[in-house]
Design a protein around this motif. Structure first.
Motif, PDB file in Angstrom:
ATOM      1  N   GLN A  23       0.755  -1.153  -0.138  1.00 49.64           N
ATOM      2  CA  GLN A  23       0.003  -0.084   0.122  1.00 49.64           C
ATOM      3  C   GLN A  23       0.895   1.193   0.036  1.00 49.64           C
ATOM      4  O   GLN A  23       1.961   1.226   0.827  1.00 49.64           O
ATOM      5  CB  GLN A  23      -0.994  -0.134   1.386  1.00 49.64           C
ATOM      6  CG  GLN A  23      -1.935  -1.160   1.351  1.00 49.64           C
ATOM      7  CD  GLN A  23      -2.873  -0.761   0.255  1.00 49.64           C
ATOM      8  OE1 GLN A  23      -3.652  -0.065   0.163  1.00 49.64           O
ATOM      9  NE2 GLN A  23      -3.490  -2.276  -0.241  1.00 49.64           N
ATOM     10  N   LEU A  24       0.561   2.080  -0.772  1.00 47.21           N
ATOM     11  CA  LEU A  24       1.113   3.476  -1.003  1.00 47.21           C
ATOM     12  C   LEU A  24       0.255   4.471  -0.014  1.00 47.21           C
ATOM     13  O   LEU A  24      -0.901   4.900  -0.239  1.00 47.21           O
ATOM     14  CB  LEU A  24       1.263   4.356  -2.052  1.00 47.21           C
ATOM     15  CG  LEU A  24       2.100   5.423  -2.354  1.00 47.21           C
ATOM     16  CD1 LEU A  24       3.320   5.402  -1.833  1.00 47.21           C
ATOM     17  CD2 LEU A  24       1.874   6.136  -3.584  1.00 47.21           C
ATOM     18  N   TYR A  25       0.908   5.036   1.100  1.00 44.70           N
ATOM     19  CA  TYR A  25       0.387   5.687   2.039  1.00 44.70           C
ATOM     20  C   TYR A  25       0.800   7.305   1.730  1.00 44.70           C
ATOM     21  O   TYR A  25       1.827   7.639   1.458  1.00 44.70           O
ATOM     22  CB  TYR A  25       0.716   5.621   3.573  1.00 44.70           C
ATOM     23  CG  TYR A  25       0.305   4.113   4.178  1.00 44.70           C
ATOM     24  CD1 TYR A  25      -0.846   4.250   4.994  1.00 44.70           C
ATOM     25  CD2 TYR A  25       0.789   3.057   3.743  1.00 44.70           C
ATOM     26  CE1 TYR A  25      -1.521   3.099   5.406  1.00 44.70           C
ATOM     27  CE2 TYR A  25       0.118   1.742   4.261  1.00 44.70           C
ATOM     28  CZ  TYR A  25      -0.929   1.943   5.143  1.00 44.70           C
ATOM     29  OH  TYR A  25      -1.564   0.801   5.774  1.00 44.70           O
ATOM     30  N   ILE A  26      -0.400   8.069   1.838  1.00 44.26           N
ATOM     31  CA  ILE A  26      -0.204   9.422   1.454  1.00 44.26           C
ATOM     32  C   ILE A  26      -0.518  10.356   2.694  1.00 44.26           C
ATOM     33  O   ILE A  26      -1.898  10.152   2.948  1.00 44.26           O
ATOM     34  CB  ILE A  26      -0.851   9.801  -0.054  1.00 44.26           C
ATOM     35  CG1 ILE A  26      -0.301   9.112  -1.043  1.00 44.26           C
ATOM     36  CG2 ILE A  26      -0.467  11.435  -0.082  1.00 44.26           C
ATOM     37  CD1 ILE A  26      -1.283   8.031  -1.521  1.00 44.26           C
ATOM     38  N   ASP A  65      -5.260  16.872   5.896  1.00 44.42           N
ATOM     39  CA  ASP A  65      -6.284  16.542   6.950  1.00 44.42           C
ATOM     40  C   ASP A  65      -6.653  15.093   6.853  1.00 44.42           C
ATOM     41  O   ASP A  65      -7.356  14.730   7.612  1.00 44.42           O
ATOM     42  CB  ASP A  65      -7.422  17.283   6.351  1.00 44.42           C
ATOM     43  CG  ASP A  65      -7.904  16.705   5.015  1.00 44.42           C
ATOM     44  OD1 ASP A  65      -7.174  16.218   4.198  1.00 44.42           O
ATOM     45  OD2 ASP A  65      -9.021  17.321   4.408  1.00 44.42           O
ATOM     46  N   ALA A  66      -5.642  14.132   6.260  1.00 45.81           N
ATOM     47  CA  ALA A  66      -5.793  12.955   6.621  1.00 45.81           C
ATOM     48  C   ALA A  66      -4.553  12.139   6.019  1.00 45.81           C
ATOM     49  O   ALA A  66      -4.003  12.348   4.933  1.00 45.81           O
ATOM     50  CB  ALA A  66      -7.301  12.346   5.628  1.00 45.81           C
ATOM     51  N   LEU A  67      -4.234  10.777   6.630  1.00 49.11           N
ATOM     52  CA  LEU A  67      -3.546   9.814   6.000  1.00 49.11           C
ATOM     53  C   LEU A  67      -4.401   8.933   5.000  1.00 49.11           C
ATOM     54  O   LEU A  67      -5.496   8.494   5.721  1.00 49.11           O
ATOM     55  CB  LEU A  67      -2.962   8.950   7.226  1.00 49.11           C
ATOM     56  CG  LEU A  67      -1.937   7.962   6.794  1.00 49.11           C
ATOM     57  CD1 LEU A  67      -0.942   8.564   6.017  1.00 49.11           C
ATOM     58  CD2 LEU A  67      -1.602   7.016   7.878  1.00 49.11           C
ATOM     59  N   VAL A  68      -4.141   8.855   3.996  1.00 50.55           N
ATOM     60  CA  VAL A  68      -4.922   7.805   3.071  1.00 50.55           C
ATOM     61  C   VAL A  68      -4.117   6.839   2.529  1.00 50.55           C
ATOM     62  O   VAL A  68      -2.760   6.967   2.593  1.00 50.55           O
ATOM     63  CB  VAL A  68      -5.728   8.837   1.727  1.00 50.55           C
ATOM     64  CG1 VAL A  68      -6.520   9.764   2.608  1.00 50.55           C
ATOM     65  CG2 VAL A  68      -4.699   9.169   0.954  1.00 50.55           C
ATOM     66  N   ARG A  69      -4.485   5.887   1.696  1.00 50.19           N
ATOM     67  CA  ARG A  69      -3.598   4.874   0.997  1.00 50.19           C
ATOM     68  C   ARG A  69      -4.210   4.223  -0.191  1.00 50.19           C
ATOM     69  O   ARG A  69      -5.786   4.333  -0.470  1.00 50.19           O
ATOM     70  CB  ARG A  69      -3.331   3.583   1.991  1.00 50.19           C
ATOM     71  CG  ARG A  69      -4.658   2.782   2.474  1.00 50.19           C
ATOM     72  CD  ARG A  69      -4.149   1.740   3.451  1.00 50.19           C
ATOM     73  NE  ARG A  69      -5.374   1.302   3.965  1.00 50.19           N
ATOM     74  CZ  ARG A  69      -5.522   0.364   5.242  1.00 50.19           C
ATOM     75  NH1 ARG A  69      -4.391   0.443   6.187  1.00 50.19           N
ATOM     76  NH2 ARG A  69      -6.662  -0.062   5.591  1.00 50.19           N
ATOM     77  N   VAL A  70      -3.521   3.828  -1.145  1.00 51.04           N
ATOM     78  CA  VAL A  70      -3.794   3.186  -2.204  1.00 51.04           C
ATOM     79  C   VAL A  70      -3.099   1.893  -2.614  1.00 51.04           C
ATOM     80  O   VAL A  70      -1.872   1.887  -2.203  1.00 51.04           O
ATOM     81  CB  VAL A  70      -3.769   4.164  -3.510  1.00 51.04           C
ATOM     82  CG1 VAL A  70      -4.996   5.183  -3.341  1.00 51.04           C
ATOM     83  CG2 VAL A  70      -2.568   4.503  -3.774  1.00 51.04           C
ATOM     84  N   PRO A  71      -3.557   1.044  -3.213  1.00 48.21           N
ATOM     85  CA  PRO A  71      -2.842  -0.244  -3.500  1.00 48.21           C
ATOM     86  C   PRO A  71      -1.712   0.268  -4.513  1.00 48.21           C
ATOM     87  O   PRO A  71      -1.973   1.022  -5.355  1.00 48.21           O
ATOM     88  CB  PRO A  71      -3.846  -1.206  -4.314  1.00 48.21           C
ATOM     89  CG  PRO A  71      -5.216  -0.842  -3.842  1.00 48.21           C
ATOM     90  CD  PRO A  71      -5.074   0.678  -3.670  1.00 48.21           C
ATOM     91  N   TYR A  72      -0.608  -0.302  -4.456  1.00 47.52           N
ATOM     92  CA  TYR A  72       0.596  -0.088  -5.258  1.00 47.52           C
ATOM     93  C   TYR A  72       1.164  -1.288  -6.084  1.00 47.52           C
ATOM     94  O   TYR A  72       1.366  -2.346  -5.369  1.00 47.52           O
ATOM     95  CB  TYR A  72       1.639   0.722  -4.729  1.00 47.52           C
ATOM     96  CG  TYR A  72       2.924   0.714  -5.551  1.00 47.52           C
ATOM     97  CD1 TYR A  72       3.013   1.821  -6.353  1.00 47.52           C
ATOM     98  CD2 TYR A  72       4.157   0.031  -5.175  1.00 47.52           C
ATOM     99  CE1 TYR A  72       4.198   2.072  -7.208  1.00 47.52           C
ATOM    100  CE2 TYR A  72       5.290   0.260  -6.070  1.00 47.52           C
ATOM    101  CZ  TYR A  72       5.194   1.297  -7.099  1.00 47.52           C
ATOM    102  OH  TYR A  72       6.392   1.439  -7.671  1.00 47.52           O
ATOM    103  N   THR A  73       1.425  -1.265  -7.577  1.00 45.42           N
ATOM    104  CA  THR A  73       2.003  -1.997  -8.189  1.00 45.42           C
ATOM    105  C   THR A  73       3.383  -1.580  -8.926  1.00 45.42           C
ATOM    106  O   THR A  73       3.339  -0.459  -9.354  1.00 45.42           O
ATOM    107  CB  THR A  73       0.925  -2.587  -9.470  1.00 45.42           C
ATOM    108  OG1 THR A  73      -0.090  -3.038  -8.888  1.00 45.42           O
ATOM    109  CG2 THR A  73       1.857  -3.785 -10.291  1.00 45.42           C
ATOM    110  N   GLU A  74       4.383  -2.248  -8.339  1.00 43.57           N
ATOM    111  CA  GLU A  74       5.667  -1.608  -9.006  1.00 43.57           C
ATOM    112  C   GLU A  74       5.875  -1.379 -10.333  1.00 43.57           C
ATOM    113  O   GLU A  74       5.251  -2.294 -11.308  1.00 43.57           O
ATOM    114  CB  GLU A  74       6.848  -2.861  -8.707  1.00 43.57           C
ATOM    115  CG  GLU A  74       8.250  -2.229  -8.777  1.00 43.57           C
ATOM    116  CD  GLU A  74       9.366  -3.191  -8.092  1.00 43.57           C
ATOM    117  OE1 GLU A  74      10.068  -3.388  -9.085  1.00 43.57           O
ATOM    118  OE2 GLU A  74       8.974  -3.516  -7.261  1.00 43.57           O
TER     119      GLU A  74
END
Length: 441
Positions: free
Chosen positions: A168-171, A175-184
């Motif tokens: 997961q890539l955390y950003i 106002d928030a910590l969010v995440r998205v799936p990451y593929t190399e």
């Protein structure tokens, strides 16, 4: 009627004279900056200001063909140019570089400090709207220059820190910590970000950083204060001036407190412990208080807003907290007053020569309220074998020349990191470039 006019005229003269006096005689440093650096800085008496000293470099940009000046044995070139306020960097496992093109969200609040900060943001080149995106840069042929770029993510809210953990890539938005799936190897992510934890956003210190802990099971997130010394009350500072520890299942806790504006965070390669750089308070004069680099452990309290540098009281803060004084942790290393230390990375994977193997690089964005100005450079803090800054050592200039001969800013360094080839990357947010520092051949 005449008396009224005379009163108004007298008031104008008094106010005008005060303004002229202030502009003509801002607070000037009485100590060389080196005296307020290192493991034993000179903490002098405060000179409290109602109106801050304003001394910020006008932004002029980089003339064609010019670069910063690298220390002896190093050289520097542009890894990427033409960016929109690049502030933070993250190197992906395949060598791609993510850059957060970002700026402060619209500022709220008035008063004299709000007015002054608004003027300063424009003067310093930081008053432009945030691009709110993360851009991917790729050096396809290994020549140290990014040949391709793509919008990796957009529609974010003043994004800053980025970190990979468990696919997961955390950003860290403001106002928030969010995440998205990451593929190399991906050059674009269109997935809707998942909310992990809401953060109190905006304020004077809006940038949020995120890094994984040494065990790879939790994340550290830095959240700066909303104000200088909690002048709006402590309720407005709830869960701020903190480093938070966050679990992937969305549980969290306060890891450490009393940190006015911790931005850069990194793990010490000697022992895996967390370190951070912190912007300290304003309006105590040009010699106080030093920004600092320090190790942070669970439960630490560094004193903000009541105390600075391990227990010196700030008498402006009400109500008092005398019981906290003896528990205010002293930082490990002073970087100097008002340098605006933001970037931090250790030299673990750097390939810059023997001089730059054991220590930390610090991106100093530069002062707005010190005469003479401080910062506007990348500095090196030498460490000893015990994992702490070397006793008696002062910061060493790594990258300078961000100010021209007239004192105007060609650029201002922020994030620093080591790329896959061992070079030092530096985000220059008003120069709109990423600089790459390598060993001279």
């Amino acid at each position: 009627m005449l008396k009224h006019v005379l009163r108004v005229l007298a008031l104008v003269i008094i106010v005008g004279g005060a303004i002229v006096a202030y502009i003509a005689w801002p607070d000037t440093a009485t100590l060389p900056i080196a005296a307020v650096q290192g493991d034993r800085p000179d903490i002098s008496a405060p000179r409290v200001q109602t109106i801050p000293t304003v001394k910020v470099a006008d932004v002029v940009g980089w003339p064609a063909g010019t670069t910063p000046t690298a220390a002896a044995g190093l050289r520097v070139g542009a890894f990427a140019a033409g960016l929109d306020h690049p502030r933070w960097l993250y190197v992906l496992p395949n060598g791609d570089v993510l850059v957060a093109e970002t700026n402060s969200p619209p500022r709220k609040g008035g008063g004299i400090q709000g007015w002054v900060m608004g003027l300063l943001m424009g003067k310093a080149g930081a008053g432009v709207p945030s691009a709110n995106r993360i851009t991917l840069l790729r050096d396809t042929n290994g020549d140290g220059v990014a040949e391709t770029r793509s919008v990796f993510m957009s529609g974010l809210n003043s994004p800053f820190g980025m970190a990979l953990m468990d696919g997961q890539l955390y950003i860290a938005n403001t106002d928030a910590l969010v995440r998205v799936p990451y593929t190399e190897g991906a050059t674009k992510i269109t997935a809707k970000p998942e909310l992990v934890v809401k953060l109190n956003g905006g304020g004077n210190h809006w940038a949020r950083n995120v890094i994984p802990a040494a065990d790879g099971k939790t994340l550290f997130v830095s959240v700066g204060s909303a104000s200088n010394i909690a002048e709006g009350g402590m309720e407005a500072e709830k869960y701020r001036a903190n480093i938070l520890q966050i679990w992937p299942d969305k549980n969290w806790r306060i890891y450490a407190a009393g940190l006015r504006n911790p931005v850069g965070m990194a793990l010490n390669p000697t022992n895996g412990n967390l370190w951070t750089v912190v912007n300290e308070r304003d309006m105590l004069g040009s010699d106080l208080a030093p920004d600092y680099l320090t190790q942070v452990e669970f439960g630490d309290q560094f004193g903000w807003p009541w105390y600075y540098w391990g227990g010196y009281p700030d008498d402006r803060v009400e109500p008092k907290r005398p019981e906290l004084q003896e528990y205010s942790k002293r930082p490990d290393y002073a970087l100097g007053p008002h340098v605006a230390a933001l970037g931090l990375t250790f030299a673990k994977d750097a390939k810059l020569g023997d001089r730059w193997t054991q220590g930390a690089f610090v991106g100093e964005h530069g002062s707005w309220n010190r005469k003479p100005v401080s910062g506007y450079k990348v500095a090196w803090v030498p460490f000893a074998a015990n994992g702490y800054p070397a006793k008696g050592a002062k910061p060493v200039d790594v990258l300078t020349g961000f100010l021209d001969a007239e004192g105007d800013a060609r650029g201002r360094p922020v994030g620093v990191t080591i790329d896959r080839g061992g070079a030092l990357l530096v985000a220059d947010d008003v120069g709109n470039r990423i600089w790459r520092v390598t060993a001279a051949r």
